[in-house]
Design an enzyme around this catalytic site. Sequence first.
Site, PDB file in Angstrom:
ATOM      1  N   ALA A   9     -51.338-110.857  17.523  1.00  0.00           N
ATOM      2  CA  ALA A   9     -51.960-111.725  18.521  1.00  0.00           C
ATOM      3  C   ALA A   9     -53.384-112.066  18.115  1.00  0.00           C
ATOM      4  O   ALA A   9     -53.996-111.366  17.299  1.00  0.00           O
ATOM      5  CB  ALA A   9     -51.965-111.029  19.888  1.00  0.00           C
ATOM      6  N   ASP A  10     -53.896-113.141  18.687  1.00  0.00           N
ATOM      7  CA  ASP A  10     -55.299-113.491  18.462  1.00  0.00           C
ATOM      8  C   ASP A  10     -55.812-114.254  19.682  1.00  0.00           C
ATOM      9  O   ASP A  10     -55.029-114.891  20.393  1.00  0.00           O
ATOM     10  CB  ASP A  10     -55.470-114.345  17.204  1.00  0.00           C
ATOM     11  CG  ASP A  10     -56.922-114.382  16.766  1.00  0.00           C
ATOM     12  OD1 ASP A  10     -57.385-113.370  16.204  1.00  0.00           O
ATOM     13  OD2 ASP A  10     -57.618-115.384  17.015  1.00  0.00           O
ATOM     14  N   THR A  11     -57.100-114.164  19.928  1.00  0.00           N
ATOM     15  CA  THR A  11     -57.715-114.864  21.061  1.00  0.00           C
ATOM     16  C   THR A  11     -59.069-115.436  20.644  1.00  0.00           C
ATOM     17  O   THR A  11     -59.841-114.769  19.954  1.00  0.00           O
ATOM     18  CB  THR A  11     -57.944-113.903  22.253  1.00  0.00           C
ATOM     19  OG1 THR A  11     -56.697-113.327  22.637  1.00  0.00           O
ATOM     20  CG2 THR A  11     -58.542-114.632  23.448  1.00  0.00           C
ATOM     21  N   SER A  19     -52.893-116.365  21.236  1.00  0.00           N
ATOM     22  CA  SER A  19     -51.616-116.581  20.561  1.00  0.00           C
ATOM     23  C   SER A  19     -50.857-115.269  20.481  1.00  0.00           C
ATOM     24  O   SER A  19     -51.450-114.185  20.466  1.00  0.00           O
ATOM     25  CB  SER A  19     -51.847-117.102  19.144  1.00  0.00           C
ATOM     26  OG  SER A  19     -52.591-116.152  18.398  1.00  0.00           O
ATOM     27  N   LYS A  75     -52.064-112.334  10.370  1.00  0.00           N
ATOM     28  CA  LYS A  75     -52.038-110.900  10.689  1.00  0.00           C
ATOM     29  C   LYS A  75     -50.615-110.357  10.509  1.00  0.00           C
ATOM     30  O   LYS A  75     -50.420-109.283   9.946  1.00  0.00           O
ATOM     31  CB  LYS A  75     -52.505-110.671  12.137  1.00  0.00           C
ATOM     32  CG  LYS A  75     -53.992-110.912  12.360  1.00  0.00           C
ATOM     33  CD  LYS A  75     -54.334-110.765  13.843  1.00  0.00           C
ATOM     34  CE  LYS A  75     -55.817-111.014  14.105  1.00  0.00           C
ATOM     35  NZ  LYS A  75     -56.158-110.885  15.538  1.00  0.00           N
TER      36      LYS A  75
END
Length: 206
Positions: free
Chosen positions: A86-88, A123, A58
């Site tokens: 960010a990522d989840t 993250s 991203k």
Amino acid sequence: MDSKSSNFKIILGSSSVARRKILTDMGYEFKIMSPDIDEKNIRKDKPEDLVMALAEAKANAVIQKIQNAETIEKKDDDKPTIFIAADTVVVYEGKVREKPSSKEEARQFIKGYSDGHAATVSSVSVTNLKTGVRKGEWDRVEIYFHTIPDNIIESLIDEGNVLHVAGALIIEHPMIVPYVKEVVGTTDSVMGLPIAVVERLMRDVL
């Protein structure tokens, strides 16, 4: 009220309402640039590796877009710009869960949490666009549930918000709150942006 980010600018690389709210609640002003990547093309065996790879992808996609468009105003060249990606994902019985592909999948996801337990792995990747310095980190939270009644599950699915989040999991939703037994970690991390990690990484890149 002065923004906390008066010495630098922030771009958030996410269209997530929850992430925008968390960053706003932290006292920052920021612009939003959503990444355009095919997340399904990025696969890793470990959830920690997956969320880090997704946040990096991203970041790379948006930074490329910024460089191509040269959207960072020259007059603010003395101010660094911080880019946050960010990522989840949700982890259930060792398997990674992303956004549900259908109402039926969302229903099965939530039924599984009833009297059970899931985890989120989030993250954060923070890049100083002036210096190119980038730091990343992940955070894991364990969540334990009471029995979730079927009528609550159906109400959540009819409302529809759970269809747009990893693992169909929204622990701060008023309908779910009474059925959350214990959270080992922070709610902001479950929502997709762990505040302590963001603050630490921003300090590191500045």
